[in-house]
Design an enzyme around this catalytic site. Structure first.
Site, mmCIF file in Angstrom:
data_model
loop_
_atom_site.group_PDB
_atom_site.id
_atom_site.type_symbol
_atom_site.label_atom_id
_atom_site.label_comp_id
_atom_site.label_asym_id
_atom_site.label_seq_id
_atom_site.Cartn_x
_atom_site.Cartn_y
_atom_site.Cartn_z
ATOM 1 N N ASP A 1 -2.108 -5.384 4.304
ATOM 2 C CA ASP A 1 -2.983 -4.218 4.248
ATOM 3 C C ASP A 1 -4.139 -4.352 5.232
ATOM 4 O O ASP A 1 -4.566 -5.465 5.558
ATOM 5 C CB ASP A 1 -3.552 -4.044 2.835
ATOM 6 C CG ASP A 1 -2.474 -3.625 1.851
ATOM 7 O OD1 ASP A 1 -1.426 -3.128 2.294
ATOM 8 O OD2 ASP A 1 -2.692 -3.805 0.637
HETATM 9 N N1 URA Z 1 0.318 -7.008 -1.488
HETATM 10 C C1 URA Z 1 -0.704 -6.151 -1.300
HETATM 11 O O1 URA Z 1 -1.155 -5.497 -2.215
HETATM 12 N N2 URA Z 1 -1.182 -6.032 -0.051
HETATM 13 C C2 URA Z 1 -0.742 -6.749 0.992
HETATM 14 O O2 URA Z 1 -1.254 -6.598 2.106
HETATM 15 C C3 URA Z 1 0.310 -7.622 0.777
HETATM 16 C C4 URA Z 1 0.832 -7.739 -0.474
#
Ligand code: URA
Length: 246
Positions: A106
């Site tokens: 993310d």
């Molecule tokens: N899970 C999440 O919520 N975000 C990420 O970036 C990776 C795994």
């Protein structure tokens, strides 16, 4: 390296994808040592043979590289953003090859991100049947009890199906928040955040510290390094193994 199928050679040099390369061959646009090759089984040695596409010499094949980046938060795990936000490509300005992230982290998450220019490897690794371990450290609101963590391990219902952690570990307890390690084997969108939200402890910060046999270690934030030969070998081994299981 020796003899290789023409379509493989073409796709590695970045002239075309494997499928496009096959079409180019069948259309008679590819010549080896001055003779048109219009059969897919034809092999050549990219170091010795003269290969031309549409009458032009092939560019030199890029070496295959796979990098580990410690992604800072505030960077997108893509190579281009139409809205102009910073992307991980901005952190790799010295890398001259076209290189793509393997999976996503993310925008507000940080940590281990693999990037590669090896299309075959990326394709195989991204296949959901390969259960690669992803290790996350999550700073969560409140302090989950063991029974909450057990729910994560047993599986929680999410809108796109159940999800579970292979293991969980309390790393640090504070009054209002805590750090928990969770290991998952899937790359679904926002998976870890959604799992912790499901047990009532939303994620405040998220960091990925491990991916298969690769560890983030002390790699400084925003920096990258090539995968070691041993890490690459183990990763390939894991893909082969989990591919054979199912
Ligand atoms: N899970 C999440 O919520 N975000 C990420 O970036 C990776 C795994």
């Amino acid at each position: 390296m020796g003899l290789e199928r023409i379509q493989k050679i073409l796709s590695r040099t970045g002239v075309a994808s494997r499928r496009e390369a096959e079409r180019m061959i069948l259309e008679g646009r590819v010549a080896v040592n001055g003779r048109v090759v219009d059969q897919l089984g034809f092999r050549a040695d990219p170091r010795k043979d003269h290969i031309k596409v549409d009458g032009k010499k092939l560019p030199r094949a890029e070496p295959r590289i796979t990098l580990v980046l410690n992604k800072p938060k505030g960077y997108l795990s893509t190579v281009k953003d139409p809205a102009g936000r910073p992307t991980v490509r901005d952190l790799l300005s010295e890398v001259k090859w076209r290189i793509y992230p393997l999976g996503r982290l993310d925008y507000d998450a940080e940590g281990l991100l693999l990037l590669t220019n090896d299309g075959d490897f990326a394709y195989r690794l991204s296949h959901p049947r390969f259960s690669i371990f992803r290790i996350y450290w999550a700073k969560v609101r409140g302090v989950p009890e063991e029974k909450d963590l057990m729910r994560l391990r047993k599986g929680v219902a999410l809108e796109d199906g159940r999800a579970n952690a292979v293991s969980t570990r309390m790393l640090r307890r504070k009054e209002k928040h805590s750090w928990v390690e969770a290991v998952v084997t899937e790359g679904r969108n926002h998976l870890v955040k959604r799992m912790f939200a499901a047990i009532g402890h939303p994620v405040l910060k998220l960091k990925r510290v491990g991916y298969g046999p690769v560890r983030l270690g002390h790699l400084p934030i925003g920096q990258y390094r090539p995968l070691t030969a041993r890490e690459m070998e183990k990763l390939k081994e894991q893909i082969t193994k989990s591919g054979n299981q199912k």
